[in-house]
Structures are given as structure tokens and as C-alpha cells.
Design a protein around this motif. Structure first.
Motif, PDB file in Angstrom:
ATOM      1  N   GLU A  17     -31.551  33.770  23.577  1.00 43.49           N
ATOM      2  CA  GLU A  17     -32.912  33.330  23.239  1.00 43.49           C
ATOM      3  C   GLU A  17     -33.587  34.326  22.292  1.00 43.49           C
ATOM      4  O   GLU A  17     -34.232  33.928  21.316  1.00 43.49           O
ATOM      5  CB  GLU A  17     -33.762  33.144  24.492  1.00 43.49           C
ATOM      6  CG  GLU A  17     -33.354  31.968  25.345  1.00 43.49           C
ATOM      7  CD  GLU A  17     -33.703  30.616  24.722  1.00 43.49           C
ATOM      8  OE1 GLU A  17     -34.331  30.553  23.642  1.00 43.49           O
ATOM      9  OE2 GLU A  17     -33.344  29.605  25.328  1.00 43.49           O
ATOM     10  N   LEU A  18     -33.451  35.610  22.597  1.00 37.68           N
ATOM     11  CA  LEU A  18     -34.038  36.623  21.722  1.00 37.68           C
ATOM     12  C   LEU A  18     -33.426  36.531  20.329  1.00 37.68           C
ATOM     13  O   LEU A  18     -34.136  36.568  19.323  1.00 37.68           O
ATOM     14  CB  LEU A  18     -33.839  38.028  22.302  1.00 37.68           C
ATOM     15  CG  LEU A  18     -34.304  39.175  21.402  1.00 37.68           C
ATOM     16  CD1 LEU A  18     -35.806  39.090  21.137  1.00 37.68           C
ATOM     17  CD2 LEU A  18     -33.933  40.508  22.016  1.00 37.68           C
ATOM     18  N   HIS A  19     -32.123  36.398  20.255  1.00 41.55           N
ATOM     19  CA  HIS A  19     -31.459  36.317  18.950  1.00 41.55           C
ATOM     20  C   HIS A  19     -31.948  35.105  18.165  1.00 41.55           C
ATOM     21  O   HIS A  19     -32.152  35.177  16.953  1.00 41.55           O
ATOM     22  CB  HIS A  19     -29.939  36.288  19.124  1.00 41.55           C
ATOM     23  CG  HIS A  19     -29.217  36.434  17.837  1.00 41.55           C
ATOM     24  ND1 HIS A  19     -28.598  35.373  17.220  1.00 41.55           N
ATOM     25  CD2 HIS A  19     -29.059  37.512  17.028  1.00 41.55           C
ATOM     26  CE1 HIS A  19     -28.068  35.799  16.089  1.00 41.55           C
ATOM     27  NE2 HIS A  19     -28.340  37.084  15.945  1.00 41.55           N
ATOM     28  N   ARG A  20     -32.164  34.004  18.842  1.00 44.42           N
ATOM     29  CA  ARG A  20     -32.638  32.783  18.177  1.00 44.42           C
ATOM     30  C   ARG A  20     -33.992  33.028  17.518  1.00 44.42           C
ATOM     31  O   ARG A  20     -34.200  32.670  16.354  1.00 44.42           O
ATOM     32  CB  ARG A  20     -32.719  31.636  19.191  1.00 44.42           C
ATOM     33  CG  ARG A  20     -33.152  30.303  18.599  1.00 44.42           C
ATOM     34  CD  ARG A  20     -33.198  29.214  19.669  1.00 44.42           C
ATOM     35  NE  ARG A  20     -34.103  29.524  20.762  1.00 44.42           N
ATOM     36  CZ  ARG A  20     -35.432  29.399  20.704  1.00 44.42           C
ATOM     37  NH1 ARG A  20     -36.013  28.964  19.624  1.00 44.42           N
ATOM     38  NH2 ARG A  20     -36.171  29.696  21.758  1.00 44.42           N
ATOM     39  N   VAL A  21     -34.919  33.668  18.231  1.00 43.37           N
ATOM     40  CA  VAL A  21     -36.231  33.907  17.625  1.00 43.37           C
ATOM     41  C   VAL A  21     -36.148  35.002  16.556  1.00 43.37           C
ATOM     42  O   VAL A  21     -36.900  34.967  15.574  1.00 43.37           O
ATOM     43  CB  VAL A  21     -37.339  34.202  18.668  1.00 43.37           C
ATOM     44  CG1 VAL A  21     -37.574  32.994  19.560  1.00 43.37           C
ATOM     45  CG2 VAL A  21     -37.071  35.434  19.481  1.00 43.37           C
ATOM     46  N   MET A  22     -35.220  35.949  16.706  1.00 43.30           N
ATOM     47  CA  MET A  22     -35.025  36.966  15.673  1.00 43.30           C
ATOM     48  C   MET A  22     -34.498  36.335  14.386  1.00 43.30           C
ATOM     49  O   MET A  22     -34.904  36.741  13.293  1.00 43.30           O
ATOM     50  CB  MET A  22     -34.062  38.054  16.169  1.00 43.30           C
ATOM     51  CG  MET A  22     -34.680  38.981  17.199  1.00 43.30           C
ATOM     52  SD  MET A  22     -33.489  40.148  17.912  1.00 43.30           S
ATOM     53  CE  MET A  22     -32.986  41.077  16.465  1.00 43.30           C
ATOM     54  N   LEU A  23     -33.605  35.365  14.513  1.00 44.68           N
ATOM     55  CA  LEU A  23     -33.095  34.671  13.321  1.00 44.68           C
ATOM     56  C   LEU A  23     -34.220  33.953  12.591  1.00 44.68           C
ATOM     57  O   LEU A  23     -34.288  33.961  11.356  1.00 44.68           O
ATOM     58  CB  LEU A  23     -31.995  33.677  13.698  1.00 44.68           C
ATOM     59  CG  LEU A  23     -30.638  34.274  14.043  1.00 44.68           C
ATOM     60  CD1 LEU A  23     -29.713  33.199  14.592  1.00 44.68           C
ATOM     61  CD2 LEU A  23     -30.024  34.956  12.835  1.00 44.68           C
ATOM     62  N   ASP A  24     -35.112  33.329  13.350  1.00 45.97           N
ATOM     63  CA  ASP A  24     -36.240  32.635  12.735  1.00 45.97           C
ATOM     64  C   ASP A  24     -37.134  33.635  11.995  1.00 45.97           C
ATOM     65  O   ASP A  24     -37.528  33.396  10.852  1.00 45.97           O
ATOM     66  CB  ASP A  24     -37.046  31.878  13.794  1.00 45.97           C
ATOM     67  CG  ASP A  24     -38.069  30.956  13.176  1.00 45.97           C
ATOM     68  OD1 ASP A  24     -37.693  29.847  12.772  1.00 45.97           O
ATOM     69  OD2 ASP A  24     -39.250  31.356  13.072  1.00 45.97           O
ATOM     70  N   ALA A  25     -37.438  34.755  12.636  1.00 48.34           N
ATOM     71  CA  ALA A  25     -38.270  35.777  11.995  1.00 48.34           C
ATOM     72  C   ALA A  25     -37.570  36.348  10.764  1.00 48.34           C
ATOM     73  O   ALA A  25     -38.194  36.564   9.729  1.00 48.34           O
ATOM     74  CB  ALA A  25     -38.598  36.885  12.986  1.00 48.34           C
ATOM     75  N   GLY A  26     -36.271  36.559  10.862  1.00 50.92           N
ATOM     76  CA  GLY A  26     -35.512  37.087   9.730  1.00 50.92           C
ATOM     77  C   GLY A  26     -35.500  36.144   8.545  1.00 50.92           C
ATOM     78  O   GLY A  26     -35.578  36.566   7.393  1.00 50.92           O
TER      79      GLY A  26
END
Length: 173
Positions: A17-26
Motif C-alpha cells: 500500500e505504501l509503495h502504491r501511494v509512493m508511485l503516485d507521488a513519484g
């Protein structure tokens, strides 16, 4: 209306879940975040000296952060949030940070290093980091300078391929 849960940094579903939101921010900031495998390895090796805070709004994870602790210092190292029109007033990153600060205090931290804040008047700062830096500066604190980090490349050919891959991914985004 954002509920925040604190979970172990080694929890595979929390890491995903954290990685998913990090990808969006990236994708918004023009950078490629660390891989899910990296985050999982970090959380696993850190054990109880790291945690993940996940912000949920209407059943959906929309923000998160991974925090590591060394001694009495906590490091806000990896984070991200979604940006969609319906999330504009949810303020999930602020709810997550509130719980991060509380969890750090509970774990004995006396300092929270926000890691990577551009000073407002720094002409050499990358402007892509201004939104995140503004968020971090909003919590106050004392500016700190850390020594620069160096990378020793042992296999230059592989490093060139990795950098080329990052460039291709940025062009396709």
C-alpha cells in the motif's frame, strides 16, 4: 475523516500500500521511488525499529509513511499520498504525520529528522521538491545539514543500464 493505522514495517500488505501511494507521488514529482522489494527488505531488517503509518479515507489508503528509528532519532524516510480532486480536503498527509509524531514519541524518539528538505531561499534546490519541502517545513523544526552521501559504483555497466532504465520510465510516464 482520515483514520491512521500504525503497522510493522515488515508487513507485506502495508509495504504494498505504501509503495502504491509512493508511485503516485513519484509520477507527479518526476521521480522513481524505491522499489517495493527494497521497502520490504528495509522493514524486515529494521524489525521493531521501523513502522509504517497508513492513512485511510472512506476505506481507501490514500497516504502513508515509513519511519525508521536509530537510537533516539526517528527518520521520516519514505512517504507518499494520492492527489485526486475528491481527496483535496482530506489532508491525509497531515493526519499521517500527526500519528507518526505520536508513534515516534511512544518509541522513545526525541528528534524526528524529516530527511531532505529544501530551504526556501536555496537557489540550487530542485524545484520539483518544493511541494514536499513546503509540507515538511510546515511542521517547524530546526534546519540541519547532513554530510553528502556518496555512491561507490562497483559495476559501472550495470549502473549505466539502471540509469538508462530510469530515463526510459520517466519518458513513458
Amino acid at each position: 475523516g482520515v483514520q491512521v493505522e500504525i503497522v510493522a514495517a515488515a508487513d507485506p500488505s502495508a509495504v504494498a500500500e505504501l509503495h502504491r501511494v509512493m508511485l503516485d507521488a513519484g509520477s507527479r514529482g518526476g521521480f522513481l521511488p524505491r522499489s517495493e522489494a527494497f521497502l520490504q527488505a528495509y522493514g524486515t531488517s529494521a524489525g521493531d525499529r521501523a513502522f509504517i503509518a497508513l492513512g485511510r479515507w472512506q476505506g481507501r489508503i490514500i497516504a502513508g509513511a515509513l519511519v525508521g528509528l536509530v537510537g533516539k532519532r526517528a527518520y521520516y524516510q519514505f512517504a507518499g499520498s494520492l492527489r485526486a480532486p475528491e481527496l483535496r480536503h482530506a489532508n491525509a498527509p497531515y493526519a499521517v504525520m500527526d500519528q507518526v509524531i505520536g508513534a515516534c514519541l511512544e518509541r522513545g524518539a526525541v528528534c524526528l529528522d524529516m530527511c531532505g528538505v529544501n530551504e526556501k531561499d536555496d537557489p540550487t534546490a530542485d524545484p520539483r521538491g518544493e511541494g514536499l519541502s513546503s509540507f515538511k517545513r510546515g511542521f517547524g523544526g530546526t534546519p540541519m545539514r547532513h554530510p553528502p552521501v556518496g555512491t561507490v559504483v562497483l559495476r559501472p555497466g550495470i549502473e549505466h543500464l539502471r540509469l538508462a532504465g530510469q530515463g526510459v520510465r520517466r519518458c513513458m510516464a
